[in-house]
Motif scaffolding. Structure first.
Motif, PDB file in Angstrom:
ATOM      1  N   ALA A  17     -37.157  24.167 -21.569  1.00  0.00           N
ATOM      2  CA  ALA A  17     -37.320  23.330 -21.238  1.00  0.00           C
ATOM      3  C   ALA A  17     -39.753  23.659 -21.216  1.00  0.00           C
ATOM      4  CB  ALA A  17     -37.082  22.338 -19.733  1.00  0.00           C
ATOM      5  N   GLY A  18     -40.861  22.891 -21.112  1.00  0.00           N
ATOM      6  CA  GLY A  18     -41.784  22.606 -21.202  1.00  0.00           C
ATOM      7  C   GLY A  18     -42.102  21.392 -19.646  1.00  0.00           C
ATOM      8  N   PHE A  19     -43.433  21.467 -19.434  1.00  0.00           N
ATOM      9  CA  PHE A  19     -43.957  20.602 -18.700  1.00  0.00           C
ATOM     10  C   PHE A  19     -43.790  19.006 -19.461  1.00  0.00           C
ATOM     11  CE2 PHE A  19     -46.649  17.822 -16.789  1.00  0.00           C
ATOM     12  CZ  PHE A  19     -46.231  17.099 -15.524  1.00  0.00           C
ATOM     13  N   HIS A  20     -43.839  18.664 -21.025  1.00  0.00           N
ATOM     14  CA  HIS A  20     -44.435  18.041 -21.297  1.00  0.00           C
ATOM     15  C   HIS A  20     -43.131  17.450 -22.566  1.00  0.00           C
ATOM     16  CE1 HIS A  20     -48.181  16.974 -20.706  1.00  0.00           C
ATOM     17  NE2 HIS A  20     -48.649  18.968 -20.284  1.00  0.00           N
ATOM     18  N   HIS A  21     -42.531  19.372 -23.287  1.00  0.00           N
ATOM     19  CA  HIS A  21     -41.676  18.890 -23.961  1.00  0.00           C
ATOM     20  C   HIS A  21     -40.439  19.857 -24.039  1.00  0.00           C
ATOM     21  CE1 HIS A  21     -44.833  16.352 -26.351  1.00  0.00           C
ATOM     22  NE2 HIS A  21     -45.202  17.533 -26.803  1.00  0.00           N
ATOM     23  N   ASP A  22     -39.695  19.578 -24.919  1.00  0.00           N
ATOM     24  CA  ASP A  22     -38.203  20.788 -24.635  1.00  0.00           C
ATOM     25  C   ASP A  22     -38.494  21.196 -25.731  1.00  0.00           C
ATOM     26  OD1 ASP A  22     -36.001  20.512 -22.445  1.00  0.00           O
ATOM     27  OD2 ASP A  22     -36.779  18.162 -23.508  1.00  0.00           O
ATOM     28  N   HIS A  23     -37.965  22.677 -26.085  1.00  0.00           N
ATOM     29  CA  HIS A  23     -38.400  24.109 -27.317  1.00  0.00           C
ATOM     30  C   HIS A  23     -36.943  24.794 -27.524  1.00  0.00           C
ATOM     31  CE1 HIS A  23     -42.728  23.442 -26.378  1.00  0.00           C
ATOM     32  NE2 HIS A  23     -41.920  23.396 -25.388  1.00  0.00           N
ATOM     33  N   LEU A  24     -36.662  24.388 -28.815  1.00  0.00           N
ATOM     34  CA  LEU A  24     -35.274  24.979 -29.334  1.00  0.00           C
ATOM     35  C   LEU A  24     -35.241  26.271 -30.220  1.00  0.00           C
ATOM     36  CD1 LEU A  24     -33.886  21.386 -30.736  1.00  0.00           C
ATOM     37  CD2 LEU A  24     -33.937  22.110 -28.256  1.00  0.00           C
ATOM     38  N   PHE A  25     -34.823  27.278 -29.685  1.00  0.00           N
ATOM     39  CA  PHE A  25     -34.683  28.498 -30.735  1.00  0.00           C
ATOM     40  C   PHE A  25     -33.351  28.465 -31.457  1.00  0.00           C
ATOM     41  CE2 PHE A  25     -38.818  28.873 -27.008  1.00  0.00           C
ATOM     42  CZ  PHE A  25     -39.103  29.598 -28.230  1.00  0.00           C
ATOM     43  N   VAL A  26     -33.709  28.859 -32.355  1.00  0.00           N
ATOM     44  CA  VAL A  26     -32.127  28.210 -33.152  1.00  0.00           C
ATOM     45  C   VAL A  26     -32.369  29.979 -34.047  1.00  0.00           C
ATOM     46  CG1 VAL A  26     -32.187  26.198 -33.197  1.00  0.00           C
ATOM     47  CG2 VAL A  26     -33.161  27.305 -35.003  1.00  0.00           C
ATOM     48  N   PRO A  27     -31.655  30.259 -34.891  1.00  0.00           N
ATOM     49  CA  PRO A  27     -31.280  31.346 -35.832  1.00  0.00           C
ATOM     50  C   PRO A  27     -32.738  30.842 -36.602  1.00  0.00           C
ATOM     51  CG  PRO A  27     -29.038  30.289 -35.618  1.00  0.00           C
ATOM     52  CD  PRO A  27     -29.794  29.984 -34.362  1.00  0.00           C
ATOM     53  N   HIS A  28     -33.500  32.182 -36.783  1.00  0.00           N
ATOM     54  CA  HIS A  28     -34.259  31.452 -38.093  1.00  0.00           C
ATOM     55  C   HIS A  28     -33.891  30.695 -39.430  1.00  0.00           C
ATOM     56  CE1 HIS A  28     -37.526  32.515 -41.232  1.00  0.00           C
ATOM     57  NE2 HIS A  28     -38.182  32.272 -39.584  1.00  0.00           N
ATOM     58  N   GLU A  29     -32.705  31.603 -39.801  1.00  0.00           N
ATOM     59  CA  GLU A  29     -32.136  30.958 -41.256  1.00  0.00           C
ATOM     60  C   GLU A  29     -31.679  30.206 -41.616  1.00  0.00           C
ATOM     61  OE1 GLU A  29     -29.340  33.341 -39.052  1.00  0.00           O
ATOM     62  OE2 GLU A  29     -31.510  33.380 -39.756  1.00  0.00           O
ATOM     63  N   LEU A  30     -31.454  29.275 -40.596  1.00  0.00           N
ATOM     64  CA  LEU A  30     -31.148  27.869 -40.510  1.00  0.00           C
ATOM     65  C   LEU A  30     -31.677  26.462 -39.740  1.00  0.00           C
ATOM     66  CD1 LEU A  30     -27.190  28.734 -38.308  1.00  0.00           C
ATOM     67  CD2 LEU A  30     -28.038  28.346 -40.940  1.00  0.00           C
ATOM     68  N   ALA A  31     -33.350  27.242 -39.572  1.00  0.00           N
ATOM     69  CA  ALA A  31     -34.538  26.438 -38.168  1.00  0.00           C
ATOM     70  C   ALA A  31     -34.121  24.954 -39.286  1.00  0.00           C
ATOM     71  CB  ALA A  31     -35.470  27.251 -38.301  1.00  0.00           C
ATOM     72  N   ALA A  32     -34.706  25.070 -40.542  1.00  0.00           N
ATOM     73  CA  ALA A  32     -35.042  24.272 -41.430  1.00  0.00           C
ATOM     74  C   ALA A  32     -34.144  23.319 -41.180  1.00  0.00           C
ATOM     75  CB  ALA A  32     -35.141  24.685 -42.347  1.00  0.00           C
ATOM     76  N   GLY A  33     -32.609  23.572 -41.291  1.00  0.00           N
ATOM     77  CA  GLY A  33     -31.577  22.064 -41.673  1.00  0.00           C
ATOM     78  C   GLY A  33     -31.271  22.054 -39.768  1.00  0.00           C
ATOM     79  N   ALA A  34     -31.976  23.026 -39.096  1.00  0.00           N
ATOM     80  CA  ALA A  34     -31.264  22.307 -37.521  1.00  0.00           C
ATOM     81  C   ALA A  34     -32.292  21.119 -37.581  1.00  0.00           C
ATOM     82  CB  ALA A  34     -32.291  23.392 -37.014  1.00  0.00           C
ATOM     83  N   VAL A  35     -33.460  21.675 -37.943  1.00  0.00           N
ATOM     84  CA  VAL A  35     -34.773  19.925 -37.572  1.00  0.00           C
ATOM     85  C   VAL A  35     -34.152  19.024 -38.544  1.00  0.00           C
ATOM     86  CG1 VAL A  35     -36.908  19.564 -38.280  1.00  0.00           C
ATOM     87  CG2 VAL A  35     -36.636  21.638 -37.488  1.00  0.00           C
ATOM     88  N   ALA A  36     -33.426  19.277 -39.516  1.00  0.00           N
ATOM     89  CA  ALA A  36     -32.928  18.248 -40.228  1.00  0.00           C
ATOM     90  C   ALA A  36     -31.748  17.339 -39.504  1.00  0.00           C
ATOM     91  CB  ALA A  36     -32.634  18.991 -42.139  1.00  0.00           C
ATOM     92  N   LEU A  37     -31.021  17.869 -39.158  1.00  0.00           N
ATOM     93  CA  LEU A  37     -29.545  17.340 -38.000  1.00  0.00           C
ATOM     94  C   LEU A  37     -30.788  16.525 -37.389  1.00  0.00           C
ATOM     95  CD1 LEU A  37     -27.908  20.801 -37.649  1.00  0.00           C
ATOM     96  CD2 LEU A  37     -26.777  18.752 -38.668  1.00  0.00           C
ATOM     97  N   LEU A  38     -31.414  17.390 -36.019  1.00  0.00           N
ATOM     98  CA  LEU A  38     -32.221  16.553 -35.612  1.00  0.00           C
ATOM     99  C   LEU A  38     -32.595  15.333 -35.351  1.00  0.00           C
ATOM    100  CD1 LEU A  38     -33.184  19.377 -33.018  1.00  0.00           C
ATOM    101  CD2 LEU A  38     -31.097  18.436 -32.981  1.00  0.00           C
ATOM    102  N   GLU A  39     -34.190  15.194 -36.687  1.00  0.00           N
ATOM    103  CA  GLU A  39     -33.954  14.605 -37.542  1.00  0.00           C
ATOM    104  C   GLU A  39     -33.236  12.749 -38.075  1.00  0.00           C
ATOM    105  OE1 GLU A  39     -38.854  16.115 -40.011  1.00  0.00           O
ATOM    106  OE2 GLU A  39     -36.189  15.986 -41.085  1.00  0.00           O
TER     107      GLU A  39
END
Length: 132
Positions: A103-125
C-alpha cells in the motif's frame, strides 16, 4: 486529501494498470546500494528488502528468484479502507495467481508472477465490472 473508503466504489473504480518491465524482490544488508532506485523498500530484522527492476538487480549483481509484474490499482484508496486487499486477493487466488500487496499513500500495488500479470489485470477488470 483522503482516499475512498467504500468497498463497492473501490472495486468498481480500481482501474488496474500494468506497469512496464519485470520486478524482483531482493534483500541487502545495510542501505540501498549506490545507483539503485527501488520501487519498494521494507526494513526487516533480517535485512532491507528491495523491489527493483530486474535489469537493475542484474546490473548490481543482486540475487533474486521471483520475477513479478507490477500492477497499480489507480483508485485513490484510503489507508483505513476495509476489504479491498481481501477482495483482490480472493479474485486472484481463485485463479491460482499469487499476489504480494504493497500500500502506498494514494494507491495499492500488486506484484504478481510476471507471466500471469496480463491475465491478472483482466481478472481485476472483470471484478471491477461486476462491482459497478
Amino acid at each position: 486529501m483522503s482516499g475512498e473508503r467504500e468497498l463497492k466504489k473501490l472495486l468498481s473504480g480500481m482501474r488496474p494498470e500494468l506497469n512496464p518491465g519485470r520486478y524482483v524482490f531482493t534483500t541487502v544488508a545495510g542501505g540501498v546500494p549506490p545507483g539503485l532506485t527501488p520501487v519498494v523498500t521494507v526494513t526487516e530484522p533480517e535485512g532491507l528488502t528491495l523491489v527493483v527492476r530486474k535489469e537493475d538487480a542484474d546490473a548490481a549483481n543482486l540475487p533474486y528468484g521471483y520475477e513479478a509484474g507490477w500492477i497499480t490499482l489507480r483508485v485513490h484508496s484510503a489507508l483505513e479502507a476495509v476489504g479491498l486487499t481481501a477482495a483482490v486477493s480472493r479474485e486472484l487466488a481463485g485463479a491460482g495467481v499469487s499476489c504480494n500487496v504493497v500500500a502506498g499513500f494514494h494507491h495499492d500495488h500488486l506484484f504478481v508472477p510476471h507471466e500471469l500479470a496480463a491475465g491478472a489485470v483482466a481478472l481485476l477488470e472483470g471484478l471491477a465490472e461486476r462491482s459497478a
